[in-house]
Scaffold this motif. Structure first.
Motif, PDB file in Angstrom:
ATOM      1  N   ALA A   1      50.013  21.595  84.138  1.00  0.00           N
ATOM      2  CA  ALA A   1      48.864  21.399  85.033  1.00  0.00           C
ATOM      3  C   ALA A   1      47.731  22.368  84.753  1.00  0.00           C
ATOM      4  N   ILE A   2      47.927  23.309  83.813  1.00  0.00           N
ATOM      5  CA  ILE A   2      46.841  24.252  83.498  1.00  0.00           C
ATOM      6  C   ILE A   2      46.431  24.166  82.020  1.00  0.00           C
ATOM      7  N   GLN A   3      46.693  23.020  81.389  1.00  0.00           N
ATOM      8  CA  GLN A   3      46.387  22.889  79.970  1.00  0.00           C
ATOM      9  C   GLN A   3      44.879  22.984  79.686  1.00  0.00           C
ATOM     10  N   ASN A   4      44.058  22.569  80.622  1.00  0.00           N
ATOM     11  CA  ASN A   4      42.607  22.642  80.399  1.00  0.00           C
ATOM     12  C   ASN A   4      42.098  24.075  80.366  1.00  0.00           C
ATOM     13  N   SER A   5      42.837  24.991  80.970  1.00  0.00           N
ATOM     14  CA  SER A   5      42.415  26.402  80.965  1.00  0.00           C
ATOM     15  C   SER A   5      43.389  27.267  80.177  1.00  0.00           C
ATOM     16  N   ARG A   6      44.183  26.634  79.331  1.00  0.00           N
ATOM     17  CA  ARG A   6      45.231  27.351  78.602  1.00  0.00           C
ATOM     18  C   ARG A   6      44.673  28.465  77.721  1.00  0.00           C
ATOM     19  N   ASP A   7      43.518  28.213  77.067  1.00  0.00           N
ATOM     20  CA  ASP A   7      42.971  29.219  76.168  1.00  0.00           C
ATOM     21  C   ASP A   7      42.486  30.458  76.909  1.00  0.00           C
ATOM     22  N   LYS A   8      42.310  30.354  78.224  1.00  0.00           N
ATOM     23  CA  LYS A   8      41.904  31.517  79.019  1.00  0.00           C
ATOM     24  C   LYS A   8      43.124  32.335  79.458  1.00  0.00           C
ATOM     25  N   ILE A   9      44.306  31.718  79.386  1.00  0.00           N
ATOM     26  CA  ILE A   9      45.527  32.361  79.868  1.00  0.00           C
ATOM     27  C   ILE A   9      46.358  32.937  78.720  1.00  0.00           C
ATOM     28  N   PHE A  10      46.382  32.231  77.580  1.00  0.00           N
ATOM     29  CA  PHE A  10      47.257  32.626  76.471  1.00  0.00           C
ATOM     30  C   PHE A  10      46.472  32.983  75.217  1.00  0.00           C
ATOM     31  N   SER A  11      46.936  34.014  74.528  1.00  0.00           N
ATOM     32  CA  SER A  11      46.528  34.301  73.148  1.00  0.00           C
ATOM     33  C   SER A  11      47.788  34.266  72.297  1.00  0.00           C
ATOM     34  N   VAL A  12      47.646  33.877  71.036  1.00  0.00           N
ATOM     35  CA  VAL A  12      48.804  33.773  70.143  1.00  0.00           C
ATOM     36  C   VAL A  12      48.496  34.502  68.842  1.00  0.00           C
ATOM     37  N   LEU A  13      49.459  35.305  68.405  1.00  0.00           N
ATOM     38  CA  LEU A  13      49.346  35.974  67.105  1.00  0.00           C
ATOM     39  C   LEU A  13      50.649  35.748  66.362  1.00  0.00           C
ATOM     40  N   ASN A  14      50.576  35.068  65.203  1.00  0.00           N
ATOM     41  CA  ASN A  14      51.800  34.782  64.457  1.00  0.00           C
ATOM     42  C   ASN A  14      51.808  35.520  63.124  1.00  0.00           C
ATOM     43  N   GLN A  15      52.802  35.212  62.315  1.00  0.00           N
ATOM     44  CA  GLN A  15      52.987  35.948  61.058  1.00  0.00           C
ATOM     45  C   GLN A  15      51.984  35.569  59.986  1.00  0.00           C
ATOM     46  N   LYS A  16      51.279  34.468  60.162  1.00  0.00           N
ATOM     47  CA  LYS A  16      50.285  34.030  59.188  1.00  0.00           C
ATOM     48  C   LYS A  16      48.979  33.684  59.891  1.00  0.00           C
ATOM     49  N   PRO A  17      48.273  34.668  60.437  1.00  0.00           N
ATOM     50  CA  PRO A  17      47.009  34.346  61.119  1.00  0.00           C
ATOM     51  C   PRO A  17      46.010  33.783  60.122  1.00  0.00           C
ATOM     52  N   PHE A  18      45.354  32.705  60.503  1.00  0.00           N
ATOM     53  CA  PHE A  18      44.419  32.068  59.564  1.00  0.00           C
ATOM     54  C   PHE A  18      43.049  32.712  59.688  1.00  0.00           C
ATOM     55  N   LEU A  19      42.552  33.171  58.557  1.00  0.00           N
ATOM     56  CA  LEU A  19      41.207  33.736  58.495  1.00  0.00           C
ATOM     57  C   LEU A  19      40.329  32.787  57.680  1.00  0.00           C
ATOM     58  N   PHE A  20      39.165  32.473  58.223  1.00  0.00           N
ATOM     59  CA  PHE A  20      38.261  31.544  57.549  1.00  0.00           C
ATOM     60  C   PHE A  20      37.440  32.264  56.486  1.00  0.00           C
ATOM     61  N   ASN A  21      36.987  31.497  55.523  1.00  0.00           N
ATOM     62  CA  ASN A  21      36.241  32.056  54.394  1.00  0.00           C
ATOM     63  C   ASN A  21      34.798  32.354  54.808  1.00  0.00           C
ATOM     64  N   THR A  22      34.679  33.316  55.713  1.00  0.00           N
ATOM     65  CA  THR A  22      33.371  33.749  56.183  1.00  0.00           C
ATOM     66  C   THR A  22      33.444  35.245  56.473  1.00  0.00           C
ATOM     67  N   SER A  23      32.443  35.797  57.153  1.00  0.00           N
ATOM     68  CA  SER A  23      32.375  37.244  57.353  1.00  0.00           C
ATOM     69  C   SER A  23      33.431  37.737  58.343  1.00  0.00           C
ATOM     70  N   VAL A  24      33.678  39.039  58.301  1.00  0.00           N
ATOM     71  CA  VAL A  24      34.617  39.660  59.236  1.00  0.00           C
ATOM     72  C   VAL A  24      34.159  39.430  60.674  1.00  0.00           C
ATOM     73  N   ILE A  25      32.879  39.645  60.921  1.00  0.00           N
ATOM     74  CA  ILE A  25      32.369  39.535  62.290  1.00  0.00           C
ATOM     75  C   ILE A  25      32.482  38.102  62.817  1.00  0.00           C
ATOM     76  N   ASN A  26      32.280  37.120  61.941  1.00  0.00           N
ATOM     77  CA  ASN A  26      32.428  35.722  62.359  1.00  0.00           C
ATOM     78  C   ASN A  26      33.880  35.382  62.660  1.00  0.00           C
ATOM     79  N   ASN A  27      34.812  35.913  61.860  1.00  0.00           N
ATOM     80  CA  ASN A  27      36.230  35.655  62.094  1.00  0.00           C
ATOM     81  C   ASN A  27      36.696  36.234  63.418  1.00  0.00           C
TER      82      ASN A  27
END
Length: 576
Positions: free
Chosen positions: A405-431
């Motif tokens: 029932a809180i899936q619409n606000s899930r990104d405000k409640i949970f953060s996830v950090l796994n063994q392979k965090p994806f970093l995009f091919n852009t600047s550090v500050i943008n990532n």
């Protein structure tokens, strides 16, 4: 056709962009007409000039027409290419967006029901097949059929019998041979598709497990694992190429037969006087450019089975129905507790992962470590907590609110950090700013400083604008984790899920990284999946799982004092 009876991936877009489609077909016809007319006027001009006209003005008009058709052919061809590719790009843009939304609507559902290779095949090949369906089959075939029909009608007006005869020869060229091509190549194309799908799956598994191949030293086995399939696929492709060469040669022979028939016909009917004779070579020459329009039809037909399979496969993909309950907005500061009550979950009857009667009560600010053998279901518990998976029985609640029932606000409640965090091919500050795009540069820099990267980043020539490279290749594994941690700080969610973020790092880097994690996330609720006891001193509760139940649970201090098994594991982990 049966394929298109219930189609929702091709027909809707043909209707949507029908005006642009009609202009593409007209431009294709004009291109072919200009090509034939160019050869006709060129041949007529040469013949007329050879008869030594008394006045140059008698060939002035053919000269102008030759110039006009010479300019018109590449011009119409170029515009037709622009229009056709514009049409296709508009359609495939819609298709890719639709496919992404369909897959994204329930990613866990597709991961559960499709292999990684199958999903990669959907993304990389099926949309491209639809793109090629238009460019290599639909457009060339429709233009060739229109040209056949209009050309035969024009001849039929002049001489009905000859018009019918040429029409029958053209039918062999654009209908009979293409259908024979499909019949011959169907099984071979089907086998090629199976081999490609198998390669996608094998290569995906191999790349994801490349560390194990390297550690085991099985370099030759790794290289040879797909060699048989690659060899068979290449052999099949070579046979297809050979067949196409022979088929195109036959098509050229049929076209040569049409040219000979025209040569005989024009000599019999157009040599009564010199004026008519001037048209003989012109008429025959006008045929040859049309081969570029008629011969490719067979290639387009030959590829139809794989396009058909793509259409059928895409039409089977439907968005997973949204069965979420009425959504409740939960503010991050209102989070008090996370409860898992008698949770039971199983992927399928033959799956090794089985979670039985899992119960936990996690208060705000608590730190919980989940340990256990690989494949026991620790990461699955994180997916259940996030709401990506739904348990067969039991409840998962936040503040007595069902997690679904809180899936619409899930990104405000949970953060996830796994063994392979994806970093995009852009600047550090943008990532880092991906954690919260509304935060200022100063906030981003503060987050980077808190994770211990400020000195390193500011020592680089481009500082915070340094490009991290593809998937973070510019930085080490530990530095990539710190950049991902800075994202989490910027996101500022109350619950942080750590899924073995230090796996594969050396002990010193791992220990330093764990110090940083639990220092900067001190005020957060942490659920940490780990495979050993390094850094276990930072948590309030340890839950050790086996394939039947929770084997032991308690604070690290209590377990070390009272649990013999925990003492053995700790000493083993520390090398004591």
């Amino acid at each position: 056709m049966k394929v298109f009876k219930h189609d929702t991936w091709v027909k809707p877009y043909i209707k949507k962009y029908k005006g642009l489609l009609v202009s593409v077909l007209l431009l294709g016809l004009l291109t072919s007409f200009c090509a034939a007319a160019l050869m006709f006027t060129s041949g007529y001009t040469i013949d007329k000039a050879a008869t030594q006209p008394v006045n140059i003005l008698l060939i002035y008009v053919p000269i102008l027409l030759t110039r006009a058709f010479g300019i018109g052919r590449p011009t119409f061809k170029y515009i037709e290419r622009l229009k056709s590719h514009n049409w296709v790009l508009k359609v495939t843009s819609n298709l890719r967006t639709r496919l992404y939304k369909t897959l994204e609507s329930d990613a866990s559902f597709f991961n559960e029901h499709h292999k990684s290779g199958d999903i990669m095949g959907l993304l990389s090949e099926d949309i491209n097949h639809l793109q090629n369906l238009y460019l290599r089959t639909v457009f060339p075939t429709v233009i060739a059929y229109l040209l056949t029909l209009l050309g035969s009608l024009a001849l039929g007006i002049y001489t009905p019998a000859f018009g019918i005869f040429v029409f029958l020869l053209l039918v062999i060229e654009v209908v009979v041979v293409p259908f024979v091509s499909v019949a011959i190549e169907r099984n071979r194309k089907e086998r090629q598709k199976q081999l490609k799908s198998s390669l996608y799956t094998k290569l995906t598994d191999n790349i994801l497990g490349v560390d194990d191949w390297i550690i085991s030293g099985r370099f030759n086995d790794f290289k040879n694992l797909s060699a048989k399939n690659v060899k068979e696929l290449n052999s099949s492709k070579d046979k297809s190429k050979s067949f196409r060469r022979n088929r195109d040669f036959v098509l050229q022979l049929i076209f040569a037969a049409i040219a000979i028939c025209f040569l005989v016909f024009t000599n019999l009917t157009m040599t009564d006087n010199q004026e008519q004779a001037n048209f003989v070579a012109a008429v025959v020459l006008s045929l040859f450019p049309l081969s570029d329009t008629l011969i490719p039809v067979s290639q387009g037909f030959e590829e139809w089975p794989q396009y058909r399979d793509s259409i059928e496969r895409l039409n089977k993909i439907q968005p997973v129905s949204d069965q979420l309950p009425e959504q409740i907005e939960l503010a991050p500061n209102d989070f008090k507790s996370l409860d898992l009550n008698d949770v039971n979950f199983e992927y399928s009857s033959d799956s090794p992962i089985l979670i039985k009667h899992f119960t936990q009560n996690i208060k705000r600010g608590e730190k919980l470590a989940l340990l256990g053998p690989s494949g026991i279901g620790k990461t699955t518990i994180l997916q259940l907590i996030l709401g990506d998976l739904v348990p067969q029985s039991g409840e998962i609640k936040i503040n007595d609110i069902d997690i679904q029932a809180i899936q619409n606000s899930r990104d405000k409640i949970f953060s996830v950090l796994n063994q392979k965090p994806f970093l995009f091919n852009t600047s550090v500050i943008n990532n880092v700013r991906l954690g919260n795009e509304n935060r200022s540069d100063a906030d981003v820099i503060e987050a980077i400083e808190r994770v211990g990267l400020k000195d390193l980043i500011e020592s680089l020539p481009d500082k915070y604008n340094t490009n991290v490279g593809e998937n973070g290749a510019r930085f080490s594994g530990g530095e990539q984790e710190r950049i991902a941690l800075a994202r989490i700080l910027l996101q500022d969610a109350p619950i942080v899920l750590l899924d073995e973020p230090t796996v594969g790092l050396d002990p010193i880097t791992e220990n330093n990284l764990l110090d940083t994690f639990f220092n900067v996330l001190n005020d957060k609720t942490i659920i940490w999946v780990t495979h050993h006891l390094q850094g276990i001193k930072y948590v309030d509760q340890v839950v050790f799982m086996n394939d039947e139940k929770i084997e032991m649970q308690g604070s690290p201090k209590e377990l070390y004092q009272k649990n013999t098994h925990f003492q053995e594991l700790y000493k083993m982990d520390q090398g004591l």
